[in-house]
Scaffold this active site. Structure first.
Site, PDB file in Angstrom:
ATOM      1  N   HIS A  32       0.818  -1.211   0.000  1.00  0.00           N
ATOM      2  CA  HIS A  32       0.000   0.000   0.000  1.00  0.00           C
ATOM      3  C   HIS A  32       0.852   1.260   0.000  1.00  0.00           C
ATOM      4  O   HIS A  32       0.379   2.319   0.404  1.00  0.00           O
ATOM      5  CB  HIS A  32      -0.923   0.005   1.227  1.00  0.00           C
ATOM      6  CG  HIS A  32      -2.010  -1.028   1.175  1.00  0.00           C
ATOM      7  ND1 HIS A  32      -3.341  -0.719   0.977  1.00  0.00           N
ATOM      8  CD2 HIS A  32      -1.946  -2.380   1.265  1.00  0.00           C
ATOM      9  CE1 HIS A  32      -4.056  -1.841   0.973  1.00  0.00           C
ATOM     10  NE2 HIS A  32      -3.228  -2.863   1.154  1.00  0.00           N
ATOM     11  N   CYS A  62      38.538  19.373 -18.375  1.00  0.00           N
ATOM     12  CA  CYS A  62      37.365  18.800 -17.691  1.00  0.00           C
ATOM     13  C   CYS A  62      36.134  19.681 -17.915  1.00  0.00           C
ATOM     14  O   CYS A  62      35.004  19.186 -17.913  1.00  0.00           O
ATOM     15  CB  CYS A  62      37.639  18.611 -16.204  1.00  0.00           C
ATOM     16  SG  CYS A  62      38.020  20.143 -15.314  1.00  0.00           S
ATOM     17  N   HIS A  85      37.510  21.663 -10.476  1.00  0.00           N
ATOM     18  CA  HIS A  85      37.323  20.482 -11.326  1.00  0.00           C
ATOM     19  C   HIS A  85      35.837  20.297 -11.616  1.00  0.00           C
ATOM     20  O   HIS A  85      34.990  20.460 -10.734  1.00  0.00           O
ATOM     21  CB  HIS A  85      37.875  19.240 -10.626  1.00  0.00           C
ATOM     22  CG  HIS A  85      37.808  18.004 -11.480  1.00  0.00           C
ATOM     23  ND1 HIS A  85      38.451  17.899 -12.695  1.00  0.00           N
ATOM     24  CD2 HIS A  85      37.151  16.825 -11.298  1.00  0.00           C
ATOM     25  CE1 HIS A  85      38.216  16.702 -13.219  1.00  0.00           C
ATOM     26  NE2 HIS A  85      37.426  16.045 -12.388  1.00  0.00           N
TER      27      HIS A  85
END
Length: 580
Positions: free
Chosen positions: A112, A212, A527
């Site tokens: 439920h 990056c 980064h």
């Protein structure tokens, strides 16, 4: 309404199938293992959309007022109908009381936990206390909305063929291949060699020297659904494009960035699992952005804008089309912002429209709670010691919803920013309000974490945490919604707005998060990492390394750019699809 929900139980079937396109919620997986997909598919008959084009909800009699079975309240924060037993219970978000959760916990055999929002027809787990996603439930809602819209358009267009032609839409229909189509597919295709631990197309990108920033954005774009489908369906063929432009390149024409994007899609989705080096793309991008051509760390957001401009610059386009339809970059990311400046003396309003490929948002003003009181303090960092907070002072959390509210909130311009009122014929103080006239297929939100002060000649990074939702409803920020709240519901169309565009916006206002670009570290020595959602699983893309992560890791990440895609795409029917 209870009899409506109970109707679902005639369709239950235990088949042990769990769809791969559902939420990672274990209670949803357990519910599907018990009942299969039939309850969600049958739910279409239990939904209603009112008014047409609005939000779906549970169908009920006009005089019926849903109430919580535990407390009898009819107007708490939210009411949810249990899919297993049709009982309705209330739930208060933000850690408040939840009779829905208590109901699910009181069942010794379980089953439920899954419920449906009575007013919004959204799936909810009472045990996790969070919204969840299921493919079959979503299909039922889409079919219900499409049927309601089609019915409304038929009524409005009766007796006017021109209106019917303009407003006709392509209905959403589930599809599975028949015997003939399956035979053609088997004869003309080969089995994909997909690894179990990683979806096809998820491939690491080698860092080529402080790149990056580039890798993080490329991962998001490589898995942007409309962009991915465009390039993988050969809509931009690099061989044909290079052959056509061979003579032009000798004359000094820049390299086609879209060709290198096409090559990158081919490489990433080739099935090769080794990290890929986007060196050729980097060289081509340098040709388009010579001011950024170096091995220094760059800003990921600046790269994103520059890359879209590069694709737009070289892709062949129809000059007769609108800005948002001119190339694939703008067809996917382009939206339109509306700016209203109202004279505070006479009420005259000057309206301008500006195309955009993303929305840059300021973090909310820093609120600090001390001894149960809240005071506004402007601190850029969440480091309590650096900002002089005592141990009893806790910075409140910024949210993406709060940033959007602030972005679209009326702002009183200062006396030094008076605008010339055409009606008063003098410069007056004014109110300015931003809104979104047209939503893009993919919404990119950029958080302003890098602050630059020209007067102090210094820059710094804002490290505050931002809470962002996995599902986002953009309806409150649409121009149509804001103008209706300003002038009342009697306003249905606005100067310069196409009725079909308004309907498309309101039908396609719900978005789902699929990529988050994060930044860690300092301003000049940080980064970038990207989190991707693929096949309902989150992955961390850290240059060449790909790892599977829990969604809680994503929620805790310091978001810098968030990418949301429309849950339901709203198509205009072409002459080839639906001839007049």
């Amino acid at each position: 309404m209870s009899s409506t929900i109970n109707h679902l139980h005639h369709h239950h079937r235990i088949d042990g199938q769990i769809s791969p396109l559902t939420s990672s919620c274990p209670h949803l997986a357990d519910f599907r293992s018990r009942n299969g997909a039939k309850p969600f598919r049958a739910l279409q008959d239990c939904l209603r959309v009112k008014p047409p084009g609005g939000r779906a909800g549970i169908r009920r009699e006009p005089s019926e007022v849903p109430r919580c079975a535990a407390c009898g309240d009819s107007s708490p924060s939210r009411l949810y109908a249990c899919v297993a037993c049709a009982a309705v219970f209330c739930h208060a978000p933000s850690g408040g009381p939840s009779h829905a959760s208590a109901h699910a916990a009181s069942m010794p055999l379980g089953g439920h936990e899954i419920a449906v929002d009575v007013d919004r027809a959204e799936l909810f787990c009472c045990a996790c206390r969070d919204q969840i996603y299921d493919r079959d439930f979503d299909a039922a809602v889409v079919l219900c909305q499409s049927a309601a819209l089609k019915s409304a358009i038929t009524v409005q267009s009766s007796g006017n063929p021109e209106n019917m032609r303009k407003r006709r839409r392509v209905d959403y229909r589930p599809w599975s291949p028949d015997v003939r189509e399956r035979l053609l597919m088997d004869n003309g295709s080969s089995v994909l060699d997909c690894e179990i631990d990683r979806p096809r197309g998820l491939r690491g990108l080698n860092n080529l020297g402080n790149t990056c920033f580039m890798n993080s954005v490329l991962q998001a774009l490589l898995h942007t659904p409309p962009l991915r489908d465009y390039f993988l369906s050969d809509r931009h063929n690099r061989y044909y494009c290079q052959l056509k432009n061979a003579n032009g390149m000798i004359k000094g024409v820049k390299l086609c960035l879209a060709c290198d994007v096409d090559a990158m899609f081919s490489a990433v989705f080739s099935g090769d699992r080794k990290p890929y080096s986007p060196a050729k793309f980097l060289y081509s991008w340098w040709q388009h952005a010579s001011n950024l051509a170096s091995y220094d760390q760059q800003d990921a957001h600046e790269f994103f804008i520059s890359m879209l401009d590069g694709i737009h610059e070289n892709v062949e386009r129809d000059r007769g089309k609108r800005h948002g339809d001119c190339c694939i970059a703008h067809r996917v990311f382009s939206g339109i912002l509306r700016s209203d400046v109202m004279c505070m003396a006479c009420g005259f309003t000057s309206t301008t429209y500006d195309p955009c490929v993303d929305i840059s948002l300021d973090l909310e003003p820093h609120q600090v709670t001390a001894h149960g009181k809240t005071s506004a303090k402007s601190h850029p960092s969440s480091n309590s010691e650096a900002n002089g907070f005592s141990s009893t002072q806790i910075p409140t959390t910024s949210t993406l919803i709060g940033c959007l509210d602030r972005f679209t909130r009326p702002e009183r311009l200062g006396s030094d920013q008076k605008f010339f009122c055409q009606q008063c014929q003098v410069s007056q103080e004014s109110l300015k309000q931003m809104s979104i006239r047209k939503l893009p297929l993919v919404s990119c939100f950029h958080i302003k974490r890098f602050e630059h002060s020209h007067t102090r000649k210094m820059s710094r990074k804002v490290d505050r945490y931002l809470q962002f939702p996995f599902s986002l409803d953009m309806a409150p920020y649409l121009s149509s919604s804001i103008l209706r709240s300003r002038f009342g519901n009697r306003v249905f169309s606005f100067e310069g707005d196409d009725g079909d565009d308004v309907a498309a916006n309101e039908m396609s206002s719900e978005f789902e998060l699929f990529a988050v670009v994060t930044h860690s570290g300092k301003l000049d020595a940080g980064h970038y990492v990207t989190y991707l959602r693929l096949s309902n699983q989150w992955y961390k893309c850290d240059d060449a390394w790909i790892t599977r992560v829990n969604e809680n890791v994503v929620r805790a990440a310091q978001g810098y750019m968030m990418f949301y895609v429309q849950k339901m795409l709203y198509y205009r029917a072409s002459a080839q699809v639906c001839p007049s």
